[in-house]
Write a protein that holds these residues in place. Structure first.
Motif, PDB file in Angstrom:
ATOM      1  N   PRO A  81      43.159  -1.692  28.358  1.00 26.53           N
ATOM      2  CA  PRO A  81      44.152  -1.177  29.311  1.00 26.53           C
ATOM      3  C   PRO A  81      44.347  -2.055  30.547  1.00 26.53           C
ATOM      4  CG  PRO A  81      42.073  -0.096  29.704  1.00 26.53           C
ATOM      5  CD  PRO A  81      41.844  -1.051  28.545  1.00 26.53           C
ATOM      6  N   HIS A  82      43.763  -3.232  30.542  1.00 24.76           N
ATOM      7  CA  HIS A  82      43.835  -4.092  31.723  1.00 24.76           C
ATOM      8  C   HIS A  82      45.209  -4.745  31.822  1.00 24.76           C
ATOM      9  CE1 HIS A  82      39.519  -3.471  31.948  1.00 24.76           C
ATOM     10  NE2 HIS A  82      39.470  -3.783  30.673  1.00 24.76           N
ATOM     11  N   GLN A  83      45.739  -4.791  33.035  1.00 24.93           N
ATOM     12  CA  GLN A  83      47.087  -5.313  33.261  1.00 24.93           C
ATOM     13  C   GLN A  83      47.058  -6.368  34.352  1.00 24.93           C
ATOM     14  OE1 GLN A  83      49.385  -1.762  34.141  1.00 24.93           O
ATOM     15  NE2 GLN A  83      49.834  -1.423  31.985  1.00 24.93           N
ATOM     16  N   HIS A  84      47.785  -7.443  34.101  1.00 28.18           N
ATOM     17  CA  HIS A  84      47.864  -8.520  35.084  1.00 28.18           C
ATOM     18  C   HIS A  84      48.854  -8.173  36.185  1.00 28.18           C
ATOM     19  CE1 HIS A  84      47.919 -12.517  36.795  1.00 28.18           C
ATOM     20  NE2 HIS A  84      49.237 -12.534  36.697  1.00 28.18           N
ATOM     21  N   THR A  85      48.446  -8.427  37.422  1.00 23.49           N
ATOM     22  CA  THR A  85      49.328  -8.282  38.581  1.00 23.49           C
ATOM     23  C   THR A  85      49.518  -9.656  39.208  1.00 23.49           C
ATOM     24  OG1 THR A  85      48.508  -6.045  39.054  1.00 23.49           O
ATOM     25  CG2 THR A  85      49.649  -7.211  40.838  1.00 23.49           C
ATOM     26  N   PRO A  86      50.732 -10.199  39.205  1.00 15.07           N
ATOM     27  CA  PRO A  86      50.957 -11.503  39.842  1.00 15.07           C
ATOM     28  C   PRO A  86      50.664 -11.442  41.344  1.00 15.07           C
ATOM     29  CG  PRO A  86      52.803 -10.898  38.416  1.00 15.07           C
ATOM     30  CD  PRO A  86      51.959  -9.678  38.561  1.00 15.07           C
ATOM     31  N   TRP A  87      50.144 -12.550  41.860  1.00 17.02           N
ATOM     32  CA  TRP A  87      49.858 -12.594  43.293  1.00 17.02           C
ATOM     33  C   TRP A  87      51.123 -12.393  44.114  1.00 17.02           C
ATOM     34  CZ3 TRP A  87      45.419 -12.218  45.859  1.00 17.02           C
ATOM     35  CH2 TRP A  87      45.449 -12.425  47.239  1.00 17.02           C
ATOM     36  N   SER A 106      43.254 -16.031  38.141  1.00 15.95           N
ATOM     37  CA  SER A 106      43.688 -14.673  37.818  1.00 15.95           C
ATOM     38  C   SER A 106      44.617 -14.680  36.605  1.00 15.95           C
ATOM     39  CB  SER A 106      44.418 -14.072  39.029  1.00 15.95           C
ATOM     40  OG  SER A 106      44.897 -12.779  38.765  1.00 15.95           O
ATOM     41  N   PRO A 107      44.120 -14.164  35.455  1.00 18.40           N
ATOM     42  CA  PRO A 107      42.786 -13.667  35.157  1.00 18.40           C
ATOM     43  C   PRO A 107      41.728 -14.772  35.295  1.00 18.40           C
ATOM     44  CG  PRO A 107      44.350 -12.974  33.472  1.00 18.40           C
ATOM     45  CD  PRO A 107      45.035 -14.007  34.302  1.00 18.40           C
ATOM     46  N   HIS A 108      40.478 -14.337  35.372  1.00 18.75           N
ATOM     47  CA  HIS A 108      39.408 -15.258  35.700  1.00 18.75           C
ATOM     48  C   HIS A 108      38.843 -15.962  34.477  1.00 18.75           C
ATOM     49  CE1 HIS A 108      35.295 -16.488  36.955  1.00 18.75           C
ATOM     50  NE2 HIS A 108      35.945 -16.806  38.056  1.00 18.75           N
ATOM     51  N   ASN A 109      38.731 -17.257  34.590  1.00 25.33           N
ATOM     52  CA  ASN A 109      38.087 -18.109  33.590  1.00 25.33           C
ATOM     53  C   ASN A 109      36.815 -18.663  34.234  1.00 25.33           C
ATOM     54  OD1 ASN A 109      37.442 -20.051  31.651  1.00 25.33           O
ATOM     55  ND2 ASN A 109      39.123 -21.414  32.171  1.00 25.33           N
ATOM     56  N   PRO A 110      35.634 -18.445  33.641  1.00 26.77           N
ATOM     57  CA  PRO A 110      35.393 -18.105  32.235  1.00 26.77           C
ATOM     58  C   PRO A 110      35.066 -16.643  31.929  1.00 26.77           C
ATOM     59  CG  PRO A 110      33.369 -18.954  33.189  1.00 26.77           C
ATOM     60  CD  PRO A 110      34.403 -18.979  34.283  1.00 26.77           C
ATOM     61  N   GLY A 165      50.756 -10.809  47.794  1.00 28.35           N
ATOM     62  CA  GLY A 165      50.532 -11.814  48.826  1.00 28.35           C
ATOM     63  C   GLY A 165      51.120 -11.422  50.166  1.00 28.35           C
ATOM     64  N   ARG A 166      50.409 -11.769  51.236  1.00 30.27           N
ATOM     65  CA  ARG A 166      50.813 -11.306  52.559  1.00 30.27           C
ATOM     66  C   ARG A 166      51.227 -12.452  53.490  1.00 30.27           C
ATOM     67  NH1 ARG A 166      48.676  -5.888  53.340  1.00 30.27           N
ATOM     68  NH2 ARG A 166      48.693  -6.167  55.593  1.00 30.27           N
ATOM     69  N   GLN A 167      50.514 -13.591  53.436  1.00 38.66           N
ATOM     70  CA  GLN A 167      50.945 -14.697  54.290  1.00 38.66           C
ATOM     71  C   GLN A 167      51.262 -15.881  53.393  1.00 38.66           C
ATOM     72  OE1 GLN A 167      47.610 -15.419  57.053  1.00 38.66           O
ATOM     73  NE2 GLN A 167      46.935 -16.987  55.598  1.00 38.66           N
ATOM     74  N   GLU A 168      50.802 -17.080  53.724  1.00 36.91           N
ATOM     75  CA  GLU A 168      51.164 -18.224  52.895  1.00 36.91           C
ATOM     76  C   GLU A 168      50.373 -18.228  51.597  1.00 36.91           C
ATOM     77  OE1 GLU A 168      52.405 -22.134  54.235  1.00 36.91           O
ATOM     78  OE2 GLU A 168      51.675 -21.575  56.233  1.00 36.91           O
ATOM     79  N   TRP A 169      51.078 -18.379  50.483  1.00 37.03           N
ATOM     80  CA  TRP A 169      50.423 -18.390  49.181  1.00 37.03           C
ATOM     81  C   TRP A 169      51.245 -19.208  48.189  1.00 37.03           C
ATOM     82  CZ3 TRP A 169      53.755 -16.508  45.571  1.00 37.03           C
ATOM     83  CH2 TRP A 169      54.695 -15.557  45.980  1.00 37.03           C
TER      84      TRP A 169
END
Length: 390
Positions: free
Chosen positions: A212-218, A171-175, A222-226
């Motif tokens: 207009p794309h914006q990155h959102t950090p996990w 995230s963002p995705h490669n490739p 995130g909800r449980q272990e990450w």
């Protein structure tokens, strides 16, 4: 400042992978490379000055990263660029993002367990998963008129498999360059919680999303272990310094990671120049990065113009992020191996074949546009010439 990006820098003889070792992957040494994802630009002046100041000191003993200068610089970057507040007590450090990913795969799963990835995927993901004796659970992204899409029902079916232990997110995705929307990330977080699947999020391209794309950090969803791992290395072109960092939200997992890092692998001291570079990048180099982003996006616009003029049937769209042009050539019905032979042996150019990133990448090319326009123009000339011989 942007004019400096147009000035070629000769990287030959600097032991760089892209130029000096192109033969390792493509079989020939005299190729114009658009391959591994680093850029042909010098890093930001503030970083160069900080490194110069540090090297002038002349003493390079063991170092540390757990100090206010580094921790506050990272917190400042997340706050100023992504409007995200992070807990610096959750920060961890490592030599590279992939090293940190590999450690968490070993901590959170057992040999034979499954690790889910969205495909096509960064080739190091495949190697890290299988190299650690885990199984790849592929969740193919689907190409639509509006971009790349993840079918959440199909994702949930894979997350629900009894052997799925981890979702390894890019995230963002490669490739593909896909930028995950906050809604998509929140849905994935809910699904992973529902099926007790831990999440490792590789966010190394987080600074290179195109409006207009914006990155959102996990860390925001995130909800449980990450675990979230990233680095300034892609954005500021300093990967050879080594050095990455991240967030692990669970204290026990954090302590287990540090045990592996220090006690098992003996990596208690970071590369000091990498620490210095991160601080200078995040505190003093945002204007340089914004200039770079403008130049990179203009490069991608140039790729689009050239492809539209030569092959309008491709209807190629600029990716939502990264300086990596993911080009779908399937409408041209060209054999991958034949194309690579032409590119290498006749055109003398190295461009990553899509099958490097899995079966879903067949028929694609990944062209690195992180270079002066002069080089990019030469590469596009060669690519178009090769495609016109079909």
């Amino acid at each position: 400042m942007s004019s400096s990006f147009s000035v070629p820098v000769d990287r030959h003889g600097t032991y760089c992978t892209q130029w000096d070792f192109v033969q390792d992957r493509f079989g020939q040494a005299d190729l114009l490379p658009f391959t591994i994802s680093d850029m042909d630009f010098a890093t930001a002046p503030a970083i160069l000055q900080a490194i110069t100041d540090r090297t002038t000191h002349g003493v390079f003993g063991y170092s540390r990263w757990q100090h206010e200068d580094f921790l506050s610089a990272v917190a400042y970057w997340f706050s100023s660029r992504f409007q995200a507040e992070i807990d610096t007590q959750s920060l961890v450090y490592g030599p590279s993002v992939i090293y940190m990913v590999s450690q968490m795969i070993r901590l959170w799963s057992q040999p034979g367990d499954g690790v889910l990835v969205h495909t096509p995927a960064y080739d190091a993901f495949y190697k890290t998963i299988t190299g650690n004796g885990r199984n790849i659970i592929a969740c193919p992204l689907e190409k639509t008129a509006d971009g790349w899409w993840c079918d959440m029902e199909k994702l949930e079916a894979r997350l629900a498999q009894p052997d799925t232990r981890i979702m390894l997110l890019c995230s963002p995705h490669n490739p593909t360059g896909k930028v995950w929307t906050r809604t998509e990330l929140e849905t994935m977080a809910q699904l992973c919680e529902r099926h007790n699947v831990k999440v490792i999020s590789d966010e190394i391209h987080m600074d290179l999303c195109w409006s207009p794309h914006q990155h959102t950090p996990w860390s925001e969803v995130g909800r449980q272990e990450w675990a979230l791992f990233t680095s300034a290395s892609k954005s500021f072109n300093v990967p050879a310094l080594t050095g990455a960092y991240g967030l692990i939200n669970n204290m026990a997992s954090r302590e287990a990671y540090f045990h592996r890092l220090k006690a098992c692998d003996g990596l208690s001291s970071p590369a000091v120049l990498a620490v210095i570079a991160h601080i200078a990048a995040y505190r003093n180099s945002a204007p340089w990065l914004d200039e770079l982003r403008d130049y990179l996006f203009a490069n991608l616009q140039y790729v689009k113009q050239r492809l539209d003029d030569a092959f309008p049937e491709l209807n190629w769209k600029i990716p939502e992020s990264t300086y990596l042009a993911w080009i779908d050539l399937n409408p041209l019905n060209i054999d991958d191996n034949t194309l690579q032979d032409t590119l290498i042996n006749r055109e003398k150019v190295a461009i990553m074949p899509g099958y490097t990133y899995g079966e879903e990448g067949r028929g694609f090319l990944r062209l690195n546009a992180g270079c002066p326009r002069e080089k990019l123009a030469a590469g596009m000339d060669k690519l178009i010439s090769a495609l016109k011989t079909r």
